[in-house]
Design an enzyme around this catalytic site. Structure first.
Site, mmCIF file in Angstrom:
data_model
loop_
_atom_site.group_PDB
_atom_site.id
_atom_site.type_symbol
_atom_site.label_atom_id
_atom_site.label_comp_id
_atom_site.label_asym_id
_atom_site.label_seq_id
_atom_site.Cartn_x
_atom_site.Cartn_y
_atom_site.Cartn_z
ATOM 1 N N LYS B 78 0.853 -1.196 0.000
ATOM 2 C CA LYS B 78 0.000 0.000 0.000
ATOM 3 C C LYS B 78 0.886 1.242 0.000
ATOM 4 O O LYS B 78 1.959 1.247 0.618
ATOM 5 C CB LYS B 78 -0.881 -0.042 1.256
ATOM 6 C CG LYS B 78 -1.985 0.995 1.313
ATOM 7 C CD LYS B 78 -2.781 0.833 2.611
ATOM 8 C CE LYS B 78 -3.985 1.759 2.682
ATOM 9 N NZ LYS B 78 -4.761 1.541 3.926
ATOM 10 N N SER B 153 -9.652 1.516 3.008
ATOM 11 C CA SER B 153 -8.755 2.310 2.183
ATOM 12 C C SER B 153 -7.734 1.482 1.419
ATOM 13 O O SER B 153 -7.163 1.977 0.452
ATOM 14 C CB SER B 153 -8.028 3.322 3.057
ATOM 15 O OG SER B 153 -7.159 2.677 3.965
ATOM 16 N N SER B 177 -9.644 -0.953 7.165
ATOM 17 C CA SER B 177 -9.116 -0.690 5.827
ATOM 18 C C SER B 177 -8.476 -1.886 5.138
ATOM 19 O O SER B 177 -8.219 -1.840 3.936
ATOM 20 C CB SER B 177 -8.100 0.456 5.880
ATOM 21 O OG SER B 177 -8.780 1.671 6.007
#
Lengths: 498, 483
Positions: B78, B153, B177
């Site tokens: 990420k 996310s 997330s």
């Protein structure tokens, strides 16, 4: 034992009937003597090239976290114990938010509600005795970098070397009442910081920074007046001057029926006046909250005890020992407890001599004078080792050498880092005290023979000339002759000759 | 080439020289080339450094050195996780052009065990969002239906695994997330206990909530990656010194399947107004199955459901407003041109942050302001403490808690309009684990009847009991799923 006296300096205002008291509290920041920063392993190097003692952590780069430097906790514990303070079992760090370019993370990691040290006191000297100055607390925090605005008309520069440096902030209760007390307090705290090797505490170098909270109130009331914070004071002299002019400014306002504004003021040493700093961020809401990246600091009793064990005897305790047990004067004791290096020197030397008074005098006198002349701050760097000095004192005190010989003939050699001991020097140069009366008498006769006029004057009643004769004999003996003996023989010889 | 089912199979292939690390890296690079333009899962592809790593790992094999535990496993990260000398932008304009000067501890541990880092993945800006819409790089499309959201996310990380663009992704989980996008994309999403994995190198959103999590197609991969990256890190004072078990070994133990579990669920959750009926039905069926299999599954009272989303947003925005104060344009990232210092701060942050981030920063500043601190921040801390006590009490009696991962299924990217309340409330089942710091996993068990989109079951255990979590997940896969 010392006595504690509550002392107020009461000032008569020009408006004859009203008396004012000055109420002062101090906030003193000390730079801790550690190798690395408070929350990173970066080496502390203030004097190096700008922005070389930095790292992603200090610059607050994304993803970095603070790592608490345990050594700083121990230094805080030391000063806490030195100030007779309470050490809470838990303390924690908080974030204090404001924007400024020299503050990398947009917040300072500091302590707020739960500081590492609570309470405590430091004794200071006042003209009427010792006064106990109470502390509110002592806490740890990180320093900011340095913004430099005067290098370029268009730009500001920032040096982050100082950012993250560990600071110890000490806050007193508002219990100081004069500039003299403030000066004595700062000196006492400075001495303690150095004594415990917590900080080098040099005001001029910014290692110690002192903010003064000052207010005035009528003597007749308990109600404190509005306080003003004086900042950026970089010497004890300026602190004293700033307090004095600020007090007068406040009294003048009150006399004219004015209102004192709560604000932060700086001090202009050239103009000898304080001026409003009007820093915008002072009206700021710092939005304190507990630092989530650092778990609460747990201080166990065992940890405190361990630090206490390593703590050197405090100067005040040592001073008492010197005056009560070793029977030194207050003056001697105070000087010998001024810092660790002179104190330790004395402590070692007394293991080799029982002549404590002469030892103190030698150290405070000729040795310190020589060190000062050679710009040496520390007794650790004295070329004469403590046991050597003790040897010299023992020779003199046992009348093997005269004071004259010790100071004029042996000490200079010792200060010159000779490998010989005082005894060896005295032997080699034949400096042992001359006690052979026949030889002494011969010297006296020789000397008197060179000045018959003076001898005649002496005999006519100018008795003060004896000093001249003794001095001349001393010189002839190369200092080896005992002055008392010389006087005796001179008198004998003069009275026996007509 | 058929990609390996999991790391166990991959290591076997490498051992048998079925393919090389370079072969496998090229395979995933080709997959990315083929699909990423549509999916938008990766924001940076590190072809050169990944192939360099692969060649070194192949040399290693040629020299007959023992294989590393993740030898040649292709991993995506990420865009909130620092990888030295590679871009790190948090999907934000404010970190435009920023390169990480160091590698996150958790990632470094994986690299040391032979992981190949293939690229950085799209996400919501600073991890703030649940649709991957709040990204400077645009939304991520769900591989299973490109009209659907990836969730967020860690949307890019989930889709990358789901679409076989890499074997495993590292995401971050502050309030769900990792688990919510895993639920939406039909994969495993795991958030460790707070303190289990070092946060050093994870771009902070809310420091007391954030954890690096794992997204994978197989439970074994989750377990193995976790056991390698977990553990005390001197760079993170909040990382736990507790011993890390060998979670992957739990999966090969036979006797675990005889254990009778005590499982709790919250009644209030199944009465939650926004819980879709299909999700409710499936999870209740699983509860029945577990009972049939002889396990104790009991409803426990839980009075805090209405509080958890509000306190989550109060506490996380408070911490975010502080953590993001460092983005001022002075030392790194985006800097607006301005004439005064104040103007520079204002313009940099106004232009650099996206709308959702700015909204949360303002909320955070508000709840921390001295006037409101007591009513919002401090009160929320107290409720968090109550929640923690209640949770400890539950785990004194039960092995695990189960619930759905998300109350609704993946929504449409276009035309999706939720009000802010509904939007934030969709995090309701995931924020709980972050508030109390317990480990939680979303297991891809179910499919929606209407559109065949996947969704998951969420399981949780007591803090630092990841071993039990992995065992229980394995049991559900091996036994419950087959019923």
């Amino acid at each position: 034992m010392s006595t504690h006296v509550d002392q107020k300096s009461t000032l008569l205002s020009h408006d004859n009937n009203i008396l004012y008291d000055t109420v002062i509290g101090l906030e003193i920041h000390a730079q801790l003597k550690t190798n690395t920063k408070l929350f990173s392993g970066d080496i502390l190097a203030f004097a190096s090239e700008p922005n070389t003692a930095i790292s992603p952590i200090v610059l607050g780069y994304p993803g970095t976290l603070p790592q608490l430097n345990k050594a700083t906790i121990e230094l805080a514990l030391k000063i806490g114990l030195g100030c007779h303070a309470t050490i809470p079992s838990v303390s924690y760090f908080e974030r204090k938010h404001y924007f400024y370019p020299d503050l990398p993370k947009g917040y300072q990691i500091t302590q707020n509600k739960y500081p590492i040290i609570q309470g405590g006191w430091i004794d200071i000297k006042t003209p009427t005795g010792l006064k106990k100055i109470e502390l509110d607390h002592i806490h740890l925090e990180e320093d900011a970098g340095k913004a430099i605005h005067d290098l370029d008309p268009q730009h500001s520069y920032i040096d982050f070397n100082r950012a993250g440096a560990p600071l110890l902030e000490m806050v007193t209760k508002p219990c100081l009442s004069s500039e003299l007390e403030v000066a004595n307090f700062i000196s006492a705290y400075q001495k303690l910081l150095r004594w415990l090797s917590v900080s080098d505490a040099d005001l001029e170098k910014g290692m110690l920074r002192c903010d003064v909270n000052i207010s005035v109130k009528r003597t007749t009331t308990e109600q404190l007046g509005t306080r003003v914070e004086l900042k950026n004071l970089n010497s004890i002299r300026n602190i004293k001057k700033a307090i004095s002019v600020e007090r007068q400014r406040m009294i003048d306002i009150l006399k004219q029926g004015g209102v004192i504004e709560q604000e932060t003021r700086g001090f202009d040493a050239q103009k000898d006046m304080t001026f409003s700093l009007r820093e915008k961020e002072l009206a700021h809401d710092y939005c304190y909250f507990p630092e989530p990246d650092i778990p609460p600091v747990q201080i166990t009793n065992a940890w405190v005890e361990q630090v206490a064990k390593q703590l050197p005897t405090l100067p005040e305790q040592r001073q008492l020992y010197y005056t009560h047990t070793l029977l030194l004067t207050d003056y001697q004791a105070e000087l010998l407890c001024d810092n660790q290096s002179i104190g330790n020197y004395f402590e070692i030397a007394i293991q080799y001599t029982k002549h404590h008074q002469p030892l103190a005098n030698w150290m405070i006198g000729p040795i310190k004078e020589w060190l000062n002349q050679h710009k040496i701050d520390s007794f650790e760097e004295c070329p004469v080792a403590p046991h050597i000095l003790a040897n010299l004192i023992n020779l003199e005190e046992s009348k093997k050498i005269t004071h004259d010989v010790a100071i004029k003939h042996i000490l200079p050699l010792l200060l010159n880092s000779t490998a010989e001991s005082p005894t060896q020097i005295a032997e080699r140069l034949n400096l042992f005290q001359e006690n052979n009366e026949e030889e002494l008498e011969q010297w006296v006769r020789d000397v008197l023979a060179t000045m018959p006029d003076k001898v005649a004057e002496f005999k006519k009643g100018k008795l003060g000339l004896i000093g001249l004769f003794v001095g001349a004999v001393k010189k002839k003996s190369n200092g080896k002759a005992d002055p008392q003996k010389i006087v005796q023989i001179v008198e004998q010889v003069l009275s026996s000759t007509k | 080439m058929i990609p390996p089912k999991n790391i166990l199979e991959h290591i076997r292939h490498i051992q048998n020289r079925a393919y090389t690390c370079v072969d496998l890296t090229i395979y995933y690079l080709e997959r990315i080339k083929e699909h990423n333009q549509q999916l938008n899962a990766f924001v940076q592809v590190y072809a050169d450094s990944a192939l360099q790593q692969a060649r070194e790992l192949d040399d290693h094999i040629k020299q007959n050195k023992p294989l590393k535990r993740l030898h040649g496993v292709v991993i995506g990260i990420k865009d909130l996780i620092a990888y030295q000398k590679h871009p790190l932008t948090a999907a934000s304009k404010i970190l435009e052009g920023h390169y990480a000067p160091f590698t996150a501890t958790a990632l470094q541990k994986l690299i040391d065990e032979g992981a190949i880092i293939i690229g950085s993945q799209n996400c919501d800006e600073f991890g703030m969002g649940n649709s991957n819409r709040n990204s400077i790089y645009g939304p991520v499309k769900n591989f299973l239906d490109q009209t659907k959201t990836s969730g967020g996310s860690s949307g890019g990380s989930a889709v990358a695994v789901s679409a076989q663009l890499c074997m495993v992704s590292l995401g971050t989980d502050t309030g769900g997330s990792v688990r919510q996008p895993a639920d939406f994309t039909g994969i495993y999403g795991f958030k460790p206990s707070y303190g289990r994995v070092s946060r050093y190198g994870l771009v902070a959103y809310a420091s007391s909530f954030d954890q690096i999590g794992v997204l994978a197609n197989d439970l074994y991969d989750i377990a193995l990656v976790l056991e390698i990256m977990a553990g005390r890190d001197p760079h993170d004072d909040t990382s736990s010194p507790l011993v890390v078990d060998s979670y992957s070994k739990e999966l090969t133990l036979e006797n675990t399947h005889t254990k009778k579990y005590k499982i709790a669920y919250f009644d209030s959750i199944f009465n939650y107004k926004y819980l879709e009926s299909g999700i409710k039905k499936n999870v209740l069926e699983t509860i029945d199955t577990l009972r049939t299999l002889g396990h104790t599954v009991e409803a426990v009272p839980f009075d805090y459901l209405d509080y958890i989303v509000p306190i989550y947003y109060i506490l996380t925005t408070a911490e975010a407003s502080s953590n993001l104060a460092r983005y001022d344009g002075i030392r790194f990232g985006y800097r607006a041109t301005a004439n005064t210092l104040k103007e520079q701060y204002t313009k940099t942050r106004t232009e650099g942050f996206g709308w959702e981030v700015k909204k949360r920063l303002m909320l955070g500043k508000f709840v921390l302001s001295s006037q409101y601190l007591d009513n919002y921040y401090l009160r929320s801390l107290k409720i968090r403490q109550l929640l923690l006590t209640a949770t400890t009490d539950i785990f004194a009696q039960y092995d695990a808690i189960i619930m759905p991962t998300v109350p609704m299924h993946a929504w449409d990217i276009e035309g999706h309009k939720k009000n802010i309340e509904q939007d934030y409330l969709s995090d309701i089942f995931t924020v709980y684990a972050n508030l109390v710091g317990i480990p939680a996993m979303s297991i891809p068990l179910y499919r929606h009847k209407e559109n065949n989109m996947p969704f998951g079951l969420q399981i949780m255990t007591a803090s630092f009991n990841e071993s039990l979590l992995v065992q229980f997940a394995n049991y559900i896969l091996k036994t419950v799923q087959k019923q």
